[in-house]
Design a protein around this motif. Sequence first.
Motif, PDB file in Angstrom:
ATOM      1  N   LEU A  49       0.833  -1.206   0.000  1.00 16.68           N
ATOM      2  CA  LEU A  49       0.000   0.000   0.000  1.00 16.68           C
ATOM      3  C   LEU A  49       0.863   1.250   0.000  1.00 16.68           C
ATOM      4  CD1 LEU A  49      -2.755  -0.938   2.635  1.00 16.68           C
ATOM      5  CD2 LEU A  49      -2.865  -1.148   0.136  1.00 16.68           C
ATOM      6  N   ASN A  50       0.448   2.247  -0.805  1.00 17.44           N
ATOM      7  CA  ASN A  50       1.118   3.545  -0.797  1.00 17.44           C
ATOM      8  C   ASN A  50       0.358   4.527   0.086  1.00 17.44           C
ATOM      9  OD1 ASN A  50      -1.064   4.603  -2.342  1.00 17.44           O
ATOM     10  ND2 ASN A  50      -0.046   4.027  -4.262  1.00 17.44           N
ATOM     11  N   GLN A  53      -3.386   5.245  -0.674  1.00 21.94           N
ATOM     12  CA  GLN A  53      -4.263   4.121  -0.338  1.00 21.94           C
ATOM     13  C   GLN A  53      -4.459   3.996   1.166  1.00 21.94           C
ATOM     14  OE1 GLN A  53      -1.877   1.311  -2.453  1.00 21.94           O
ATOM     15  NE2 GLN A  53      -2.930   1.633  -4.401  1.00 21.94           N
ATOM     16  N   GLU A  56      -6.868   6.453   2.341  1.00 18.94           N
ATOM     17  CA  GLU A  56      -8.209   6.225   1.794  1.00 18.94           C
ATOM     18  C   GLU A  56      -8.718   7.435   1.014  1.00 18.94           C
ATOM     19  OE1 GLU A  56     -11.020   3.873   4.069  1.00 18.94           O
ATOM     20  OE2 GLU A  56      -9.590   3.759   5.736  1.00 18.94           O
ATOM     21  N   ASP A  58      -9.243   7.639  -2.166  1.00 19.83           N
ATOM     22  CA  ASP A  58     -10.166   7.222  -3.215  1.00 19.83           C
ATOM     23  C   ASP A  58     -11.040   6.103  -2.659  1.00 19.83           C
ATOM     24  OD1 ASP A  58     -11.487   6.121  -5.377  1.00 19.83           O
ATOM     25  OD2 ASP A  58      -9.733   6.035  -6.683  1.00 19.83           O
ATOM     26  N   MET A  61     -11.063   2.838  -4.595  1.00 14.10           N
ATOM     27  CA  MET A  61      -9.832   2.073  -4.433  1.00 14.10           C
ATOM     28  C   MET A  61      -9.840   1.337  -3.099  1.00 14.10           C
ATOM     29  SD  MET A  61      -6.922   0.920  -5.445  1.00 14.10           S
ATOM     30  CE  MET A  61      -6.131   1.846  -6.768  1.00 14.10           C
ATOM     31  N   THR A  62     -10.285   2.005  -2.043  1.00 16.56           N
ATOM     32  CA  THR A  62     -10.369   1.353  -0.739  1.00 16.56           C
ATOM     33  C   THR A  62     -11.272   0.140  -0.798  1.00 16.56           C
ATOM     34  OG1 THR A  62     -10.003   3.453   0.418  1.00 16.56           O
ATOM     35  CG2 THR A  62     -10.989   1.668   1.689  1.00 16.56           C
ATOM     36  N   ILE A  65      -9.469  -2.671  -2.639  1.00 17.36           N
ATOM     37  CA  ILE A  65      -8.424  -3.288  -1.819  1.00 17.36           C
ATOM     38  C   ILE A  65      -9.035  -4.230  -0.792  1.00 17.36           C
ATOM     39  CG2 ILE A  65      -6.685  -2.812  -0.035  1.00 17.36           C
ATOM     40  CD1 ILE A  65      -6.104  -0.178  -1.629  1.00 17.36           C
ATOM     41  N   VAL A 331      -1.136  -2.804  -5.826  1.00 20.00           N
ATOM     42  CA  VAL A 331      -2.525  -3.208  -6.058  1.00 20.00           C
ATOM     43  C   VAL A 331      -2.772  -3.445  -7.539  1.00 20.00           C
ATOM     44  CG1 VAL A 331      -4.946  -2.499  -5.874  1.00 20.00           C
ATOM     45  CG2 VAL A 331      -3.352  -1.998  -4.004  1.00 20.00           C
ATOM     46  N   ASN A 335       0.369   1.220  -9.838  1.00 22.16           N
ATOM     47  CA  ASN A 335       1.047   1.395  -8.555  1.00 22.16           C
ATOM     48  C   ASN A 335       2.421   0.752  -8.506  1.00 22.16           C
ATOM     49  OD1 ASN A 335      -2.127   0.507  -7.136  1.00 22.16           O
ATOM     50  ND2 ASN A 335      -1.426   2.562  -7.598  1.00 22.16           N
ATOM     51  N   ASN A 357      -7.889  -1.209 -12.282  1.00 23.50           N
ATOM     52  CA  ASN A 357      -8.313  -2.296 -11.400  1.00 23.50           C
ATOM     53  C   ASN A 357      -9.132  -3.361 -12.123  1.00 23.50           C
ATOM     54  OD1 ASN A 357      -6.996  -1.375  -9.119  1.00 23.50           O
ATOM     55  ND2 ASN A 357      -8.766  -0.274  -8.321  1.00 23.50           N
TER      56      ASN A 357
END
Length: 371
Positions: A49-50, A53, A56, A58, A61-62, A65, A331, A335, A357
């Motif tokens: 994770l960056n 992320q 949170e 986005d 995106m959360t 994940i 992810v 990334n 994604n």
Amino acid sequence: MSAYRNIFSLNKTAFFLATAILPLGSVYAQTIPSLKDTFKKDFGIGTALNNAQIDERDPKMTEFIVSQFNMATPENIMKSALIHPGWDTYNFEMADKLVAFGKKHNIKINGHTLIWHSQLPPFIRGIKSADSIRTFFTEHIKTVAGRYDGKVLSWDVVNEALNEDGTMRKSVFLQYLGDDFVTEAFRLAQQAAPKTELYYNDYNNEQPAKRAGCIELIKKIKAAGVRIDGVGIQGHWHVGKVPLKDIEESILQYLALGVKVMFTELDIEVLPRNFQGADVGQRMTANAQSNPYPEALPDSVQQQLAADYEALFKLFLKHKDKVTRVTFWGVNDANSWLNNWPIRGRTSYPLLFDRNNQPKPAFEKVIALKK
């Protein structure tokens, strides 16, 4: 095309209606099979994770994940340059957020990393005495590992201490503390974090010479009466060249030492490179041939990537009683650190999910192994 991918082929109106009706992010969660659920009886599925992320920033995106992964490793925020920027200064803000993220979403956290020769605080360069290096070494491990004892599942206590031939890397720690520094790091971590699993982590340690050095390192730690719970094989491999036989032999040899085995930073490079491994100090010169797929990955390479991941996961499943975790280093393709290493600005495609994604053929092959 698989049914779960059809959602991404809807026209804009239909997609808008779908996302308007469903909770934010649930289009992904409901239409793509979950890696963590698919392999829940086999091994943990992790990701790196960056900061965005972890923060949170986005919500989609959360959601993605959380739907796919049940373990996470921070890309950078627990490395000493960031968490210990000054001699008497620690910055725990992002690491604390990571721990909170894991607790909130039921994701187990692997701390990365306590001792590593790279990404050290700038002040280390000015230290010229063994006593000062030892003080930094000791206080860093005690402070950081102690803060997160019981809050993270595990620590990569020492990262990449070996050369390719299995000898000790000539790091600042070897220079000033001698070749017992790895054992001492585990001893300190054991004292500071008794409720945390302790791992040694490296790349290419599935290769015979480096594996032999890693085995000797583990034996040395154990002979000193110090706890080491597992060994991480990073898994930075190259498309069409994944060393399956060496990987399997390494699983068996490490397990014979009584330690857990996990794959900690998995990705498969598809771009040209003239060396193997993941030494961040290595670089290549950019040229016309170094970024061959700026717009899309050719189908032939995409299919080879899928075949490689399928073969890898077949091997992991064969030894699911021995492999405890498989963590992808990122992810999705956007990334991946491989976009900027060993050449900045390249477009790489090393993971199971594309830049939006969406699942790639490699994802489908991996999921199909459990059907």
